[in-house]
Design a protein around this motif. Structure first.
Motif, PDB file in Angstrom:
ATOM      1  N   LEU A   1       0.832  -1.207   0.000  1.00  0.00           N
ATOM      2  CA  LEU A   1       0.000   0.000   0.000  1.00  0.00           C
ATOM      3  C   LEU A   1       0.869   1.260   0.000  1.00  0.00           C
ATOM      4  N   MET A   2       1.936   1.257   0.795  1.00  0.00           N
ATOM      5  CA  MET A   2       2.858   2.397   0.785  1.00  0.00           C
ATOM      6  C   MET A   2       3.533   2.529  -0.577  1.00  0.00           C
ATOM      7  N   ASN A   3       3.894   1.404  -1.161  1.00  0.00           N
ATOM      8  CA  ASN A   3       4.538   1.408  -2.466  1.00  0.00           C
ATOM      9  C   ASN A   3       3.628   2.063  -3.501  1.00  0.00           C
ATOM     10  N   PHE A   4       2.393   1.587  -3.565  1.00  0.00           N
ATOM     11  CA  PHE A   4       1.458   2.113  -4.555  1.00  0.00           C
ATOM     12  C   PHE A   4       1.166   3.589  -4.301  1.00  0.00           C
ATOM     13  N   ALA A   5       0.991   3.958  -3.031  1.00  0.00           N
ATOM     14  CA  ALA A   5       0.725   5.368  -2.706  1.00  0.00           C
ATOM     15  C   ALA A   5       1.878   6.255  -3.161  1.00  0.00           C
ATOM     16  N   THR A   6       3.110   5.794  -2.943  1.00  0.00           N
ATOM     17  CA  THR A   6       4.283   6.587  -3.335  1.00  0.00           C
ATOM     18  C   THR A   6       4.363   6.722  -4.853  1.00  0.00           C
ATOM     19  N   GLN A   7       4.115   5.611  -5.573  1.00  0.00           N
ATOM     20  CA  GLN A   7       4.147   5.678  -7.032  1.00  0.00           C
ATOM     21  C   GLN A   7       3.107   6.653  -7.562  1.00  0.00           C
ATOM     22  N   GLN A   8       1.909   6.583  -7.010  1.00  0.00           N
ATOM     23  CA  GLN A   8       0.840   7.470  -7.458  1.00  0.00           C
ATOM     24  C   GLN A   8       1.153   8.929  -7.108  1.00  0.00           C
ATOM     25  N   ARG A   9       1.728   9.136  -5.934  1.00  0.00           N
ATOM     26  CA  ARG A   9       2.104  10.492  -5.527  1.00  0.00           C
ATOM     27  C   ARG A   9       3.122  11.092  -6.494  1.00  0.00           C
ATOM     28  N   LEU A  10       4.023  10.263  -7.006  1.00  0.00           N
ATOM     29  CA  LEU A  10       5.072  10.725  -7.915  1.00  0.00           C
ATOM     30  C   LEU A  10       4.678  10.575  -9.383  1.00  0.00           C
ATOM     31  N   ASN A  11       3.445  10.143  -9.622  1.00  0.00           N
ATOM     32  CA  ASN A  11       2.902  10.009 -10.981  1.00  0.00           C
ATOM     33  C   ASN A  11       3.691   8.996 -11.817  1.00  0.00           C
ATOM     34  N   VAL A  12       4.102   7.899 -11.158  1.00  0.00           N
ATOM     35  CA  VAL A  12       4.809   6.822 -11.844  1.00  0.00           C
ATOM     36  C   VAL A  12       3.786   5.799 -12.334  1.00  0.00           C
ATOM     37  N   PRO A  13       3.872   5.352 -13.588  1.00  0.00           N
ATOM     38  CA  PRO A  13       2.960   4.294 -14.044  1.00  0.00           C
ATOM     39  C   PRO A  13       3.062   3.080 -13.113  1.00  0.00           C
ATOM     40  N   SER A  14       1.942   2.708 -12.531  1.00  0.00           N
ATOM     41  CA  SER A  14       1.969   1.652 -11.511  1.00  0.00           C
ATOM     42  C   SER A  14       0.625   0.955 -11.454  1.00  0.00           C
ATOM     43  N   LYS A  15       0.663  -0.300 -11.017  1.00  0.00           N
ATOM     44  CA  LYS A  15      -0.552  -1.094 -10.880  1.00  0.00           C
ATOM     45  C   LYS A  15      -0.426  -1.950  -9.635  1.00  0.00           C
TER      46      LYS A  15
END
Length: 703
Positions: free
Chosen positions: A656-670
């Motif tokens: 959850l922290m991983n996904f939140a960080t990716q989304q915060r930095l606008n990194v393509p993530s799933k």
């Protein structure tokens, strides 16, 4: 001593002829591996030879995508002729913990059949035939049965609730707990949970009973001073705590290993000592009083030597070699004789074939696990006849017979006989299916890392491989870190299925891996992610340089558990990869320390507690490097994140922290969350979906 390395010729045989000869028939039309090929391969369990060495019994699971359709039964194979194995039981639920009677006429095993709320002990007459008979009806079940030397009694493990002194007490307490209205759990010792289970307060015990229907079990430990110790217990497993216990040669006592410091696991390493307990009743006698751990106990045929596997549990170290140890019996010294003290490898398993005076054992080395032997005094170390490729996954002796399971990446597990010339395959449950698949044995290579260490790797190629073409490279990182990539058939991250769409898969044993000696495994201490990550990157560089068919512009990396930790670290510290896959990977060393089911070893690895002054807690946490864009790194690479919601080893808060960080930095993530999975993805349809998502993610960014 010097560990023999595989010669170039041996590696060439390994990569070309040795493994493929069993798996492939050149005249057969072959297809690229499918998920169905992986998932529906029959799963062959460890064979148990009869005491006279005439027969071997083993389990075979016939898998299915719907667990309700899956079967598992016991099979029996003659070791004296080439007659095919035959099914011994016909029960959907499956059987485990098989043990032969001394005369070889009967078997006991554990099963959960109609009317059983927990696994119970059953007995079957191998010689006379007939249905299996239930021997126990305990409220909390029974496990690990063993016949006494005269065959008249059974030793086994079960549990009680605190304060219980009889089966009637257990039954009453179980009903009270079932009927109570609240659902809270309460804990006063660590850990509160293990892998995918919240732990309870059940207490492990040793029981003895006559080997007869209707016999009443006797609890040997309840009321004892040993069992009353706050730190008493056994190793934790899926079925609860386990005490490694065997009968003494005269049948008058039980010898077992147990911990007395389980209440210290939040701040110290746990260790298990040896004890002896009279069957007639009385207090347990402690046989060892050191800081080692002992398990896998066996007596020599003449009853004069007790053997065990043992680890030193050295304070302040993250890894200790597992060594073969022996004691004279009756115990002549509390100090073990370490038979493999000069061998810089961990012994995985061992067996004592009768009449040889030798201990046959296996250890990991450079992707393989093969057989070796040593005499009872600890001398005359020899290599024993083994397959040139692959890994031995189990090993047991009965009389002079030595049997086990061998497999490789292109030869799914089968039962083999060892110890009398070349290994002989005894079963063919998977050979026909394996022969229809277009796959090649892994290719091995070594390189010298920048820190001077020699690093072993395996390369796996896709179906229809053409060396004139260019292929993307997928660096798959093993978990552990105390683990090793093995030449074996893998279910959860199958090398060939990952490669199937057209990727070359790179498998690297970075520092911290096992199979290369104690110093190599300990080299990760104080450097939990950076050093191993650097070596994965260097391995990728070496593969691009060494193999012309690897496309250095199309690289991906991924892994699970510690491999997921490293995948997150690589995303944070390099932009060389086009895509990352992270399953069960940690994001923050501090958070992982406080939320996982294991904490002391993490402190040892990082040099001290999280509240101390050790910079590694911050400097090697992937999330703390996420925004390092001014350094040209940080989170930029597209990442597929997956986690089992029931994972308590690397809890879902990391994902959850991983996904939140990716989304915060606008990194393509799933983010993929499996609500009914734990640390591993174990259900068929979930596994098929996971592989399809991995393939889809790689295709999106590599093609």
């Amino acid at each position: 001593m010097t560990i023999p390395r595989l010669s170039f010729l041996a590696l060439l045989i390994s990569a070309t002829l040795g493994g493929q000869a069993l798996a492939a028939d050149a005249t057969t039309d072959k297809h690229a591996i499918t998920h169905e090929d992986v998932w529906l391969m029959k799963r062959v369990g460890a064979p148990q030879p009869s005491p006279d060495g005439k027969w071997a019994v083993f389990s075979v699971t016939d898998p299915a995508y719907d667990s309700k359709e899956q079967w598992s039964d016991l099979w029996i194979k003659s070791l004296g002729d080439d007659s095919p194995a035959r099914r011994l039981t016909f029960s959907k639920g499956g059987e485990s913990a098989v043990n032969w009677s001394p005369d070889g006429k009967q078997l006991v095993f554990v099963a959960k059949r109609d009317g059983d709320d927990a696994g119970q002990i059953y007995r079957i007459d191998v010689a006379g035939g007939g249905e299996a008979q239930r021997l126990t009806t305990l409220t909390l079940g029974a496990r690990a049965p063993k016949f006494s030397p005269d065959g008249k009694q059974l030793l086994f493990i079960s549990d009680i609730f605190p304060g219980n002194a009889s089966e009637e007490d257990v039954k009453k307490t179980a009903k009270e707990r079932k009927d109570r209205k609240y659902t809270a759990r309460a804990y006063e010792t660590f850990p509160p949970r293990f892998f995918d289970k919240w732990l309870d307060d059940k207490q492990v015990r040793l029981f003895v009973m006559d080997a007869a229907v209707g016999a009443k079990p006797r609890d040997l430990l309840s009321g004892s001073k040993l069992a009353a110790l706050p730190g008493f217990g056994g190793g934790q497993g899926d079925e609860g705590q386990s005490l490694d216990a065997i009968w003494s040669p005269d049948g008058k006592a039980v010898v077992f290993s147990a911990s007395t410091n389980r209440d210290e696991l939040a701040r110290a390493s746990g260790y298990t000592q040896l004890f002896s307990l009279p069957v007639a009743g009385g207090e347990a006698q402690q046989l060892t009083a050191d800081k080692r751990s002992y398990n896998n106990l066996k007596f020599s045929a003449d009853g004069k030597t007790l053997f065990a596997l043992s680890e030193a549990e050295e304070p302040g170290k993250v890894y200790d070699l597992t060594r073969l140890a022996s004691f004279g019996w009756p115990l002549s010294s509390a100090a073990p004789k370490l038979l493999t003290a000069s061998l810089d490898r961990s012994v995985s398993r061992y067996a004592l074939p009768a009449g040889t005076g030798r201990i046959v054992f296996s250890y990991e080395h450079a992707g393989l696990e093969q057989l070796h032997s040593i005499n009872y005094a600890g001398g005359d170390l020899r290599d024993e006849a083994s397959q040139p490729t692959g890994s031995i996954g189990s090993l047991n002796a009965g009389g002079k017979a030595l049997v086990g399971v061998w497999e490789s990446a292109i030869n799914p597990p089968e039962v083999y006989a060892f110890g009398n010339g070349a290994p002989k395959r005894l079963t063919s449950f998977n050979t026909e299916r394996a022969a229809s698949i277009d796959w090649q044995a892994p290719e091995h290579f070594w390189f010298k890392a920048s820190d001077g260490r020699m690093i072993h790797n395996m390369i796996v190629k896709p179906a229809n491989f053409d060396p004139a073409k260019k292929y993307p490279l997928f660096a798959v990182i093993h978990g552990g870190a105390a683990n090793m990539w093995r030449d074996q058939f893998v279910l959860r991250w199958n090398y060939h299925l990952l490669a199937q769409p057209g990727y070359v898969v790179l498998l690297t044993d970075y520092k911290g891996s096992t199979g290369y000696g104690e110093e190599f495994a300990r080299a990760i201490q104080g450097d939990p992610l950076k050093g191993p990550g650097d070596e994965v990157n260097e391995a990728v560089d070496e593969a691009v340089k060494k193999y012309s068919y690897v496309d250095g512009a199309r690289l991906a990396a991924g892994g699970a558990s510690y491999g997921g930790h490293l995948a997150n670290w690589l995303q944070a510290t390099t932009t060389r990869y086009k895509a990352i896959v992270s399953h069960a990977g940690e994001m923050d060393l501090v958070m992982q320390w406080g939320s996982s089911d294991s904490i002391h070893g993490r402190e040892v690895n990082s040099g001290g507690p999280v509240w101390g002054d050790k910079a590694v807690w911050r400097e090697q946490s992937p999330v703390m490097q996420a925004g390092n864009h001014d350094k040209g790194t940080g989170f930029k690479t597209p990442i597929l994140i997956s986690v089992g919601e029931l994972d308590y080893r690397v809890p879902a808060n990391n994902a959850l922290m991983n996904f939140a960080t990716q989304q915060r930095l606008n990194v393509p993530s799933k983010l993929l969350v499996f609500p009914d999975e734990n640390h591993w993805i174990l259900k068929g349809d979930n596994s098929r979906y996971f592989y399809s998502e991995v393939h889809g993610w790689l295709a999106k960014y590599l093609k």
